[in-house]
Motif scaffolding. Sequence first.
Motif, mmCIF file in Angstrom:
data_model
loop_
_atom_site.group_PDB
_atom_site.id
_atom_site.type_symbol
_atom_site.label_atom_id
_atom_site.label_comp_id
_atom_site.label_asym_id
_atom_site.label_seq_id
_atom_site.Cartn_x
_atom_site.Cartn_y
_atom_site.Cartn_z
ATOM 1 N N ALA A 134 0.835 -1.203 0.000
ATOM 2 C CA ALA A 134 0.000 0.000 0.000
ATOM 3 C C ALA A 134 0.867 1.249 0.000
ATOM 4 C CB ALA A 134 -0.922 -0.002 1.211
ATOM 5 N N ARG A 135 1.964 1.222 0.763
ATOM 6 C CA ARG A 135 2.865 2.379 0.775
ATOM 7 C C ARG A 135 3.520 2.564 -0.592
ATOM 8 N NH1 ARG A 135 5.771 1.477 6.606
ATOM 9 N NH2 ARG A 135 4.139 2.449 7.848
ATOM 10 N N ALA A 136 3.964 1.465 -1.194
ATOM 11 C CA ALA A 136 4.600 1.552 -2.504
ATOM 12 C C ALA A 136 3.601 2.047 -3.543
ATOM 13 C CB ALA A 136 5.157 0.194 -2.913
ATOM 14 N N HIS A 137 2.384 1.597 -3.490
ATOM 15 C CA HIS A 137 1.349 2.024 -4.438
ATOM 16 C C HIS A 137 1.046 3.506 -4.260
ATOM 17 C CE1 HIS A 137 -2.104 1.815 -7.067
ATOM 18 N NE2 HIS A 137 -2.843 2.373 -6.116
ATOM 19 N N ARG A 138 1.013 3.959 -3.018
ATOM 20 C CA ARG A 138 0.681 5.360 -2.745
ATOM 21 C C ARG A 138 1.767 6.278 -3.287
ATOM 22 N NH1 ARG A 138 0.394 7.160 3.248
ATOM 23 N NH2 ARG A 138 2.229 8.372 2.830
ATOM 24 N N PHE A 139 3.029 5.908 -3.168
ATOM 25 C CA PHE A 139 4.113 6.757 -3.635
ATOM 26 C C PHE A 139 4.360 6.608 -5.133
ATOM 27 C CE2 PHE A 139 5.551 6.604 0.892
ATOM 28 C CZ PHE A 139 5.304 7.939 1.147
ATOM 29 N N ASP A 140 3.947 5.500 -5.727
ATOM 30 C CA ASP A 140 4.165 5.289 -7.154
ATOM 31 C C ASP A 140 3.050 5.873 -8.016
ATOM 32 O OD1 ASP A 140 6.514 4.025 -6.639
ATOM 33 O OD2 ASP A 140 5.704 1.986 -6.817
ATOM 34 N N ALA A 141 1.948 6.215 -7.417
ATOM 35 C CA ALA A 141 0.807 6.717 -8.186
ATOM 36 C C ALA A 141 1.146 8.090 -8.771
ATOM 37 C CB ALA A 141 -0.424 6.818 -7.298
ATOM 38 N N PRO A 142 0.891 8.293 -10.084
ATOM 39 C CA PRO A 142 1.185 9.599 -10.682
ATOM 40 C C PRO A 142 0.249 10.663 -10.124
ATOM 41 C CG PRO A 142 0.094 8.157 -12.272
ATOM 42 C CD PRO A 142 0.344 7.349 -11.044
ATOM 43 N N GLY A 143 0.831 11.799 -9.791
ATOM 44 C CA GLY A 143 0.033 12.914 -9.298
ATOM 45 C C GLY A 143 -0.366 12.776 -7.841
ATOM 46 N N ALA A 144 0.159 11.784 -7.161
ATOM 47 C CA ALA A 144 -0.169 11.643 -5.747
ATOM 48 C C ALA A 144 0.466 12.793 -4.984
ATOM 49 C CB ALA A 144 0.326 10.305 -5.213
ATOM 50 N N PRO A 145 -0.264 13.448 -4.094
ATOM 51 C CA PRO A 145 0.291 14.610 -3.411
ATOM 52 C C PRO A 145 1.486 14.263 -2.528
ATOM 53 C CG PRO A 145 -1.873 14.056 -2.539
ATOM 54 C CD PRO A 145 -1.625 13.189 -3.722
ATOM 55 N N ASP A 146 1.602 13.035 -2.077
ATOM 56 C CA ASP A 146 2.710 12.664 -1.215
ATOM 57 C C ASP A 146 3.893 12.107 -1.993
ATOM 58 O OD1 ASP A 146 1.254 13.435 0.938
ATOM 59 O OD2 ASP A 146 0.575 11.424 1.497
ATOM 60 N N ALA A 147 3.696 11.878 -3.297
ATOM 61 C CA ALA A 147 4.771 11.299 -4.092
ATOM 62 C C ALA A 147 5.887 12.313 -4.260
ATOM 63 C CB ALA A 147 4.246 10.855 -5.453
ATOM 64 N N PRO A 148 7.152 11.880 -4.199
ATOM 65 C CA PRO A 148 8.259 12.828 -4.365
ATOM 66 C C PRO A 148 8.239 13.421 -5.775
ATOM 67 C CG PRO A 148 9.047 10.617 -3.709
ATOM 68 C CD PRO A 148 7.580 10.543 -3.915
#
Length: 140
Positions: free
Chosen positions: A99-113
């Motif tokens: 779930a953490r990997a999916h959240r950070f890998d999602a394009p346009g996710a506000p928490d993604a670097p």
Amino acid sequence: MVMFLFLLLALVVVVGAVTLAVVGGGESGPLPAAPPEQYSEPLPPDRPVGRSDVEALRFPLALRGYRMVEVDEALGRLGAELSERDARIEELESALAGARAHRFDAPGAPDAPGAPGATAGPVPARTEEPGPDAPPEDHA
């Protein structure tokens, strides 16, 4: 010599009385057989075993220590439950990592670097401006 014979006779009478009491020479019959010891509080069959259950577990004594069957059953049960818990923990940890990997890998996710709106450092504290209904500040 008379004293020795008296003591010997008294010893025979006492041993005979004890033997009759044990074998059942009176109205009450022989001594009842002691029931075999059982767990004072066995492990609960209807719920998972908790720490207090393990701490309260006491095995009845047998001729040579403890009854191996009862100890083996308790240890087998504890081992099975610990294996189930370890498997469940591993399953939950892998799901959390996914779930953490999916959240950070999602394009346009506000928490993604590097995503728009992502913060590179700590978020500054918001200062609220007084509204039209706020009383005027006194700068004396």
